[in-house]
Design a protein around this motif. Structure first.
Motif, PDB file in Angstrom:
ATOM      1  N   UNK A   1     -37.332 -24.978   6.129  1.00 25.85           N
ATOM      2  CA  UNK A   1     -36.509 -24.602   4.976  1.00 25.85           C
ATOM      3  C   UNK A   1     -35.530 -25.727   4.652  1.00 25.85           C
ATOM      4  N   UNK A   2     -35.334 -25.980   3.370  1.00 31.93           N
ATOM      5  CA  UNK A   2     -34.420 -27.034   2.943  1.00 31.93           C
ATOM      6  C   UNK A   2     -33.414 -26.475   1.920  1.00 31.93           C
ATOM      7  N   UNK A   3     -32.163 -26.726   2.184  1.00 32.05           N
ATOM      8  CA  UNK A   3     -31.098 -26.397   1.245  1.00 32.05           C
ATOM      9  C   UNK A   3     -31.004 -27.508   0.199  1.00 32.05           C
ATOM     10  N   UNK A   4     -30.658 -27.141  -1.022  1.00 32.55           N
ATOM     11  CA  UNK A   4     -30.476 -28.119  -2.086  1.00 32.55           C
ATOM     12  C   UNK A   4     -29.036 -27.996  -2.588  1.00 32.55           C
ATOM     13  N   UNK A   5     -28.240 -29.064  -2.394  1.00 33.63           N
ATOM     14  CA  UNK A   5     -26.832 -29.003  -2.785  1.00 33.63           C
ATOM     15  C   UNK A   5     -26.500 -30.049  -3.841  1.00 33.63           C
ATOM     16  N   UNK A   6     -25.431 -29.780  -4.574  1.00 34.40           N
ATOM     17  CA  UNK A   6     -24.944 -30.731  -5.573  1.00 34.40           C
ATOM     18  C   UNK A   6     -23.433 -30.619  -5.664  1.00 34.40           C
ATOM     19  N   UNK A   7     -22.791 -31.721  -6.082  1.00 37.03           N
ATOM     20  CA  UNK A   7     -21.346 -31.753  -6.278  1.00 37.03           C
ATOM     21  C   UNK A   7     -21.038 -31.169  -7.643  1.00 37.03           C
ATOM     22  N   UNK A   8     -20.218 -30.120  -7.672  1.00 37.92           N
ATOM     23  CA  UNK A   8     -19.938 -29.409  -8.923  1.00 37.92           C
ATOM     24  C   UNK A   8     -18.432 -29.275  -9.150  1.00 37.92           C
ATOM     25  N   UNK A   9     -18.083 -28.840 -10.350  1.00 41.78           N
ATOM     26  CA  UNK A   9     -16.684 -28.623 -10.683  1.00 41.78           C
ATOM     27  C   UNK A   9     -15.883 -29.901 -10.760  1.00 41.78           C
ATOM     28  N   UNK A 218     -30.094 -30.063   4.684  1.00 43.57           N
ATOM     29  CA  UNK A 218     -29.641 -29.944   3.293  1.00 43.57           C
ATOM     30  C   UNK A 218     -29.874 -31.260   2.573  1.00 43.57           C
ATOM     31  N   UNK A 219     -30.256 -31.168   1.309  1.00 44.40           N
ATOM     32  CA  UNK A 219     -30.558 -32.336   0.492  1.00 44.40           C
ATOM     33  C   UNK A 219     -29.613 -32.357  -0.703  1.00 44.40           C
ATOM     34  N   UNK A 220     -28.917 -33.491  -0.892  1.00 47.05           N
ATOM     35  CA  UNK A 220     -27.933 -33.606  -1.972  1.00 47.05           C
ATOM     36  C   UNK A 220     -28.502 -34.365  -3.164  1.00 47.05           C
ATOM     37  N   UNK A 221     -28.305 -33.788  -4.350  1.00 48.94           N
ATOM     38  CA  UNK A 221     -28.542 -34.477  -5.609  1.00 48.94           C
ATOM     39  C   UNK A 221     -27.193 -34.553  -6.311  1.00 48.94           C
ATOM     40  N   UNK A 222     -26.689 -35.747  -6.554  1.00 46.78           N
ATOM     41  CA  UNK A 222     -25.340 -35.879  -7.101  1.00 46.78           C
ATOM     42  C   UNK A 222     -25.238 -35.302  -8.515  1.00 46.78           C
TER      43      UNK A 222
END
Length: 250
Positions: A1-9, A218-222
Motif C-alpha cells: 500500500x502506498x500513501x499519496x501526499x501533497x503540500x496544501x494550504x 508515502x509518496x509526495x507530489x508537490x
C-alpha cells in the motif's frame, strides 16, 4: 500500500498557490501549511474542512518561521525555541481539524527544516520534542535514513518513510538541493514513471545514472508544481494500474 501526499494550504490572504480542492480529490494525506511558511487561519480552516469532507488525512506541515522565504531558507533556531514553534503550529492546525470533525494525524517538516533534519541530530530532536509537547504521539513523515526518523523512533513515535515523485535524488539517496539545476523533475511522464518505480521496485534513478533503494510508505507530489493536480491524478491512476493500493498511512 502506498500513501499519496501533497503540500496544501500554501496560500496567504488574497494570494493562492496550491489547487487545494483539486488535489484533495486525489491525495490520501494533506500536508497543511500551519502559518509559518504559508497559510493563514482562513486557509487552514478551509483546507481542513475540505479534507475532512473527502476523508483525506490531515498532517501538520511545520516550518521555520519564514513567510518571506517560503520556509526554504536556512535558519539557525535554538532547539527549545524550535520545539515550542513546532508545537504551536500543530496546536493551531488541530483547532481547525477538530472543528471540521477530523484531527491532525501526523507531522511533516517543510522545506529547509525538512532538509536540515536529514543530517542535523539536534534540530531533528527539537522537532520531535515539539511533536511530543503538542501531545497525541503523532507519526512523523520524513526521508528514509534521516536523523529525524531516527529521533522519532527513539522517542516512541512512528517514523514514516517518504519518497518524492518530483525531486531529483543524489547517489546517497538524498534530495538534490533546490538551488541546483534539475532539482525538480518537471516532466510529467517522468514523475509518473518514477512514482511507479518507488512503489513497485523500491528505488529510483539518481543524478549520476545509478539506482538507489528508497523504501517508502508515502509518496509526495508537490502542490506548488505547475499542473500538480493533473500530475497527481496521473500518478494515482498509474499506481492503481500497476496493482498498488493507494491508501493513507495514518
Amino acid at each position: 500500500m502506498m500513501d499519496l501526499n501533497a503540500d496544501l494550504g500554501e496560500g496567504f490572504g488574497r494570494w493562492t498557490l496550491t489547487d487545494d480542492e483539486a488535489l484533495l480529490s486525489v491525495v490520501t494525506s494533506a500536508n497543511v501549511a500551519c502559518g509559518f511558511h504559508a497559510g493563514d487561519p482562513s486557509v487552514m480552516r478551509r483546507v481542513c474542512a475540505l479534507a475532512a469532507e473527502r476523508g483525506v488525512r490531515i498532517g501538520a506541515q511545520v516550518s521555520y518561521r519564514d513567510l518571506a522565504g517560503f520556509g526554504r531558507r536556512a535558519m539557525d533556531v535554538p532547539a527549545d525555541e524550535l520545539a515550542a514553534e513546532v508545537a504551536y503550529q500543530i496546536g493551531a492546525l488541530r483547532v481547525f481539524a477538530e472543528a471540521a470533525g477530523s484531527t491532525v494525524a501526523y507531522v511533516k517538516p517543510h522545506g529547509a527544516l525538512y532538509n536540515r533534519t536529514v543530517r542535523d541530530a539536534e534540530q531533528a530532536r527539537a522537532v520531535v520534542a515539539g511533536v511530543l509537547l503538542a501531545g497525541g504521539g503523532l507519526p512523523v513523515l520524513g526521508l528514509p535514513g534521516s536523523r529525524l526518523l531516527a529521533a522519532a523512533e527513539e522517542a516512541g513515535l512512528a517514523p514514516v518513510r517518504e519518497a518524492f515523485a518530483d525531486r531529483a535524488y543524489t547517489p546517497e539517496a538524498t534530495l538534490v538541493p533546490r538551488r541546483e539545476p534539475g532539482a525538480v523533475v518537471e516532466d510529467a511522464d517522468a514523475v509518473v514513471r518514477r512514482s511507479v518505480g518507488f512503489a513497485v521496485d523500491g528505488g529510483v534513478e539518481t543524478t549520476d545514472g545509478s539506482r538507489v533503494a528508497v523504501a517508502a510508505r508515502s509518496l509526495c507530489v508537490h502542490g506548488d508544481t505547475p499542473g500538480a493536480a493533473r500530475i497527481a491524478a496521473r500518478v494515482r491512476t498509474a499506481l492503481e494500474e500497476a496493482g498498488v493500493t493507494v491508501g493513507a498511512f495514518a
